[in-house]
Design an enzyme around this catalytic site. Structure first.
Site, PDB file in Angstrom:
ATOM      1  NE  ARG A   1      -3.754   7.370  -1.148  1.00  0.00           N
ATOM      2  CZ  ARG A   1      -3.279   6.413  -1.943  1.00  0.00           C
ATOM      3  NH1 ARG A   1      -1.973   6.188  -1.997  1.00  0.00           N
ATOM      4  NH2 ARG A   1      -4.096   5.664  -2.663  1.00  0.00           N
TER       5      ARG A   1
ATOM      6  CB  CYS B   1      -0.166  -0.154   0.354  1.00  0.00           C
ATOM      7  SG  CYS B   1       0.253  -1.181  -1.074  1.00  0.00           S
TER       8      CYS B   1
END
Length: 260
Positions: free
Chosen positions: A171, A213
């Site tokens: 990611r 995050c």
């Protein structure tokens, strides 16, 4: 009490702490509560990431609750001013660390996270709902532990700040993005996945450290681990990638230099 406590420590101190279950399933708002009902540490109350540890206003998928919203939820879970708190989730996925961060944010420092979560607990578990005696925790909010998108954007090239991205490497690189509209990471960020060791250079570095995050939940795992290693001043970018990627701000893909 250190920011991370072992199952043995919790077993020895069960009668003198408030235990809160924060099991959390990404993308399933009721999944954590179902896990709690099926199996939890005896006596633990439950706080939901979506209902209790997030608010309705702000950027990103899991904006922070207001201080008043969080204090009300914490009292429902039995959290008191005079009693330490130990939070856990299934395996350090972020729910427990989010509660730990919020408690510190309102000035309650006698809080910890169970290292390894429920997966590390070896004594018998309970099932069903637990009813808490309402708590009386009060707020003495701290400042300086939080940054917003404007602050991050203004200091992208600041050598006095290290920005860490705690998502999985795929990611971070932008190889995949299952949740947000844009793949990649904030330019200049270093990838420090939550399943990796905390780099010693982050603990020893004089630069300011900011963690983010996907939605501001799992970044708290890195913050609690760094605090346990002695670096207690790491800041949270709560909006995280879910906010940043929706604001038409700069995006990078691929690798970045090593953290630290």
């Amino acid at each position: 009490m250190r920011p991370l406590v072992s199952p043995a420590w919790l077993s020895d101190h069960r009668e003198t702490v408030t235990v809160v279950d924060c099991q959390y399933v990404l993308g399933d708002p009721t999944g954590g509560h179902r896990r709690y009902l099926a199996a939890h540490i005896p006596g633990a109350t439950f706080m939901s990431v979506e209902r209790d540890l997030s608010g309705s206003a702000g950027g990103g998928r899991n904006p922070l609750p207001t201080v008043d919203e969080f204090v009300e939820a914490a009292r429902r879970a039995g959290i008191r001013d005079d009693t330490p708190v130990v939070a856990y989730d299934q395996s350090m996925v972020g729910g427990a660390a989010r509660l730990w961060w919020l408690l510190r944010h309102i000035g309650k420092d006698d809080a910890a996270v169970l290292d390894g979560g429920l997966h590390a607990w070896r004594t018998p578990l309970a099932s069903g709902e637990e009813t808490a005696v309402p708590g009386d925790v009060t707020a003495r909010p701290r400042t300086g532990d939080l940054v917003d998108a404007d602050d991050v954007a203004a200091r992208l090239d600041d050598p006095g700040r290290i920005l860490i991205d705690t998502r999985a490497p795929a990611r971070f690189r932008g190889d995949e993005e299952p949740l947000d509209p844009v793949a990649g990471h904030i330019p200049g960020a270093r990838n420090v996945p939550n399943d990796a060791e905390v780099p010693a250079t982050l603990v020893e570095n004089d630069a300011e450290v900011v963690a983010y995050c996907g939605s501001g939940v799992s970044a708290c795992v890195a913050i609690v681990r760094l605090a346990d290693a002695g670096r207690e001043d790491v800041k949270l970018y709560a909006g995280s990638w879910s906010e940043w990627s929706a604001l038409d701000l700069p995006v990078a893909t691929g690798e970045e230099p090593e953290a630290g």
